[in-house]
Design a protein around this motif. Structure first.
Motif, mmCIF file in Angstrom:
data_model
loop_
_atom_site.group_PDB
_atom_site.id
_atom_site.type_symbol
_atom_site.label_atom_id
_atom_site.label_comp_id
_atom_site.label_asym_id
_atom_site.label_seq_id
_atom_site.Cartn_x
_atom_site.Cartn_y
_atom_site.Cartn_z
ATOM 1 N N GLU A 146 0.826 -1.207 0.000
ATOM 2 C CA GLU A 146 0.000 0.000 0.000
ATOM 3 C C GLU A 146 0.861 1.258 0.000
ATOM 4 O O GLU A 146 0.617 2.201 -0.761
ATOM 5 N N ASP A 184 -5.089 4.276 7.766
ATOM 6 C CA ASP A 184 -6.351 3.619 7.415
ATOM 7 C C ASP A 184 -7.540 4.259 8.129
ATOM 8 O O ASP A 184 -8.320 3.580 8.810
ATOM 9 N N ARG A 215 -12.202 5.200 -0.323
ATOM 10 C CA ARG A 215 -11.881 4.225 0.722
ATOM 11 C C ARG A 215 -12.283 4.698 2.111
ATOM 12 O O ARG A 215 -12.237 3.926 3.073
#
Length: 269
Positions: A146, A184, A215
């Protein structure tokens, strides 16, 4: 406050494969912040879906920064509530909100200038590591797919070994966003991310925010209205601490009250 051609809008990849979209990720109800007799914010409500971008705009002193501070725990509301992911978090401190998935980026780029681009990412991946422990064990903290993908997409992979201090301002902003995304977050709060950017840096930062909105949920305060139109599915307009208008960019841009609020002024806070 003229609208751009809708064909110029940045495409935002929105995840629709989850039932979570049926309920808001963030729900703000009747939020009020009062200092003595002065209302910095008065009875403001809004809600955010789990994905996409919601922008907050308004003239000087509109209450945009106060709203951001109240949601992210830096200011205690006088009244109202903040519900995040179904939990009342009105009284939560910023660190607890951060651990729950709320990430906030400020107007001033927050990176470690004396560390390399790679090591800034390792700090984000290490999360609870301090700089001293990182420097002694950084080989053990790999970047992962990522991080490598984000470096490649932003062009920072070409400067991964360089000190963050040696990057251009636009590259520093990109690096800050990349490190924030590596946390995240479920909710990404961006306070004027285009502030101070050169014209040529704006498209890259805009593109990265658009990808982030696929996301997580993005709450954006921004004075650049072209960027707001490109990114936001919904826009909330504040004036004098109160809700003035809400809707799509086209709807609020054509609202006579909004147009009047901007006459002779700017959209900065």
């Amino acid at each position: 406050m003229s609208a751009m051609n809708t064909s110029d809008k940045t495409s935002v990849a929105v995840n629709t494969a989850t039932d979570d979209r049926l309920s808001p990720l963030l729900f703000v109800e009747g939020l009020t912040v009062r200092y003595g007799d002065f209302h910095a914010l008065k009875d403001v409500s809004l809600s955010l879906a789990p994905y996409g971008t919601h922008a907050v705009i308004g003239p000087n002193g509109a209450g945009k920064s106060t709203l951001f501070n109240a949601i992210s725990g830096f200011v205690k509301p006088t009244a109202g509530r903040v519900v995040f992911s179904g939990t009342d978090v009105t009284a939560w401190r910023p660190d607890r909100l951060a651990r729950s998935g709320l990430a906030r980026s400020f107007q001033i780029s927050a990176i470690f200038p004396d560390l390399s681009v790679e090591d800034n990412l390792r700090m984000a991946l290490g999360r609870h590591a301090d700089k001293a422990s990182l420097m002694s064990s950084r080989r053990a903290i790999g970047l992962g797919e990522e991080a490598a993908r984000l470096l490649s997409e932003t062009g920072l992979d070409l400067r991964r070994k360089e000190r963050a201090a040696d990057l251009s301002y636009g590259q520093k902003r990109l690096l800050e966003l990349v490190t924030t995304l590596l946390l995240d977050p479920r909710l990404l709060m961006l306070d004027e991310p285009m502030a101070g950017l050169a014209r040529e840096d704006i498209p890259e930062v805009t593109s990265l925010i658009a990808k982030a909105a696929g996301r997580c949920s993005v709450l954006l305060v921004e004075h650049n209205l072209h960027v707001v139109e490109r990114l936001a599915q919904e826009v909330t307009v504040l004036a004098g601490g109160c809700l003035l208008s809400r809707g799509t960019y086209g709807e609020v841009a054509s609202d006579p009250r909004v147009r009047e609020a901007y006459i002779g002024g700017s959209a900065s806070d």
